[in-house]
Design a protein around this motif. Sequence first.
Motif, PDB file in Angstrom:
ATOM      1  N   GLN A 105       1.168  -1.338  -0.072  1.00  0.00           N
ATOM      2  CA  GLN A 105      -0.107   0.076  -0.027  1.00  0.00           C
ATOM      3  C   GLN A 105       0.908   1.048  -0.091  1.00  0.00           C
ATOM      4  N   PHE A 106       0.874   2.188  -0.822  1.00  0.00           N
ATOM      5  CA  PHE A 106       1.535   3.189  -0.847  1.00  0.00           C
ATOM      6  C   PHE A 106       1.855   4.311   0.106  1.00  0.00           C
ATOM      7  N   ASN A 107       0.663   4.225   1.037  1.00  0.00           N
ATOM      8  CA  ASN A 107       0.738   4.931   2.300  1.00  0.00           C
ATOM      9  C   ASN A 107       1.108   6.722   2.277  1.00  0.00           C
ATOM     10  N   LEU A 108       0.490   7.005   1.014  1.00  0.00           N
ATOM     11  CA  LEU A 108       0.504   8.551   0.759  1.00  0.00           C
ATOM     12  C   LEU A 108      -0.548   9.526   1.345  1.00  0.00           C
ATOM     13  N   GLN A 159       2.429   6.408  -7.982  1.00  0.00           N
ATOM     14  CA  GLN A 159       2.369   6.696  -6.634  1.00  0.00           C
ATOM     15  C   GLN A 159       3.281   5.669  -5.659  1.00  0.00           C
ATOM     16  N   GLN A 160       3.566   4.543  -6.453  1.00  0.00           N
ATOM     17  CA  GLN A 160       4.715   3.784  -5.945  1.00  0.00           C
ATOM     18  C   GLN A 160       6.171   4.252  -5.904  1.00  0.00           C
ATOM     19  N   ARG A 161       6.393   5.143  -7.235  1.00  0.00           N
ATOM     20  CA  ARG A 161       7.583   5.627  -7.208  1.00  0.00           C
ATOM     21  C   ARG A 161       7.722   6.909  -6.397  1.00  0.00           C
ATOM     22  N   VAL A 162       6.583   7.619  -6.064  1.00  0.00           N
ATOM     23  CA  VAL A 162       6.740   8.578  -4.967  1.00  0.00           C
ATOM     24  C   VAL A 162       7.230   7.875  -3.483  1.00  0.00           C
ATOM     25  N   ALA A 163       6.428   6.780  -3.618  1.00  0.00           N
ATOM     26  CA  ALA A 163       6.699   6.236  -2.201  1.00  0.00           C
ATOM     27  C   ALA A 163       8.392   5.678  -2.272  1.00  0.00           C
ATOM     28  N   CYS A 164       8.840   5.169  -3.264  1.00  0.00           N
ATOM     29  CA  CYS A 164      10.310   4.942  -3.467  1.00  0.00           C
ATOM     30  C   CYS A 164      11.108   6.130  -3.095  1.00  0.00           C
ATOM     31  N   ALA A 165      10.843   7.296  -3.816  1.00  0.00           N
ATOM     32  CA  ALA A 165      11.676   8.454  -3.681  1.00  0.00           C
ATOM     33  C   ALA A 165      11.487   8.900  -2.179  1.00  0.00           C
ATOM     34  N   ASP A 178       8.195  -4.443   1.290  1.00  0.00           N
ATOM     35  CA  ASP A 178       7.431  -5.291   1.377  1.00  0.00           C
ATOM     36  C   ASP A 178       6.455  -5.609   0.230  1.00  0.00           C
ATOM     37  N   GLU A 179       6.678  -6.614  -0.667  1.00  0.00           N
ATOM     38  CA  GLU A 179       5.663  -6.689  -1.733  1.00  0.00           C
ATOM     39  C   GLU A 179       5.385  -5.261  -2.515  1.00  0.00           C
ATOM     40  N   PRO A 180       6.460  -4.613  -2.930  1.00  0.00           N
ATOM     41  CA  PRO A 180       5.952  -3.412  -3.429  1.00  0.00           C
ATOM     42  C   PRO A 180       5.336  -3.136  -4.851  1.00  0.00           C
ATOM     43  N   THR A 181       5.172  -4.378  -5.568  1.00  0.00           N
ATOM     44  CA  THR A 181       4.592  -4.262  -6.554  1.00  0.00           C
ATOM     45  C   THR A 181       3.400  -5.030  -6.696  1.00  0.00           C
ATOM     46  N   GLY A 182       2.812  -5.434  -5.413  1.00  0.00           N
ATOM     47  CA  GLY A 182       1.842  -6.427  -5.338  1.00  0.00           C
ATOM     48  C   GLY A 182       0.506  -5.828  -5.824  1.00  0.00           C
ATOM     49  N   ASN A 183       0.374  -4.426  -5.894  1.00  0.00           N
ATOM     50  CA  ASN A 183      -0.779  -3.803  -6.254  1.00  0.00           C
ATOM     51  C   ASN A 183      -0.715  -2.963  -7.696  1.00  0.00           C
ATOM     52  N   LEU A 184       0.518  -3.463  -8.316  1.00  0.00           N
ATOM     53  CA  LEU A 184       0.725  -2.843  -9.607  1.00  0.00           C
ATOM     54  C   LEU A 184       0.474  -3.807 -10.899  1.00  0.00           C
ATOM     55  N   ASP A 185       0.054  -3.226 -11.943  1.00  0.00           N
ATOM     56  CA  ASP A 185       0.047  -3.882 -13.251  1.00  0.00           C
ATOM     57  C   ASP A 185       1.405  -4.249 -13.676  1.00  0.00           C
TER      58      ASP A 185
END
Length: 257
Positions: A105-108, A159-165, A178-185
């Motif tokens: 979950q991106f948690n933004l 959104q996940q790239r924002v979380a990575c940054a 933790d499963e960073p691509t679990g919600n992505l295509d």
Amino acid sequence: MSRVTATASKPRQVAARAVDVAKYYGTGEARVAALRGVNVELVAGEFTAVMGPSGSGKSTLMHCLAGLDHVSSGEVYVGDARVDGMSDKELTQLRRTRIGFIFQQFNLLPTLTAEENILLPLKIAGGTPSKDWFDRVIDTVGLAGRLHHRPTELSGGQQQRVACARALMPQPEVIFADEPTGNLDSTSSAEVLEFLRHSARSLGQTIVMVTHDPAAASYSDRVVFLADGQIVGEITEPTADAVLDMMRKIDVQTRVA
């Protein structure tokens, strides 16, 4: 070609390690062993994936290494800092300054822009990034044109790239994903995984990723496998096929046992 041996000979700096770590839940007859005497070293500047069947202990291991959960016995280190036995205040400081997190979950925060979300952990810790580092991270994740957008205006991959940054910005010693691509295509997953690989190889960032996906694990430098709370093997320079083959072997061994 993948190798099922460690690469090695030159001295390696260790970013985090577990020494004889055990983790139990419950008591008496209801006690469950999530980790059983785990020993592992995570090399600085390396992208390590942790895999295993459901219930193997991979997420528990990550949580113990990151100070999110307490070990029942054994020792955990981030750099030269011993994590087990730290007070809550010390753990909070450790997580703010020396560890980064990326979750499924991106948690933004929805009311903040991408840039504000990225800078939030540093702001909470009372720090500011250098302009050079900020620009380098933003260029790496490809978000220069999206910094003033809020999360609802971004795709899942963005959104996940924002979380990575956000995880990279404080320049932590190690980032746990933790499963960073679990919600992505598949396309967005590939973008995020390529970014994580680039972060390790070009920025020198230590990345530890828990995943169930052999294709995701193939982006890493090394895959560590768990089964029944113990490390049962590893592969360096992995391919998706080699990871899948190892998972099949572990599944067979687990069933036989």
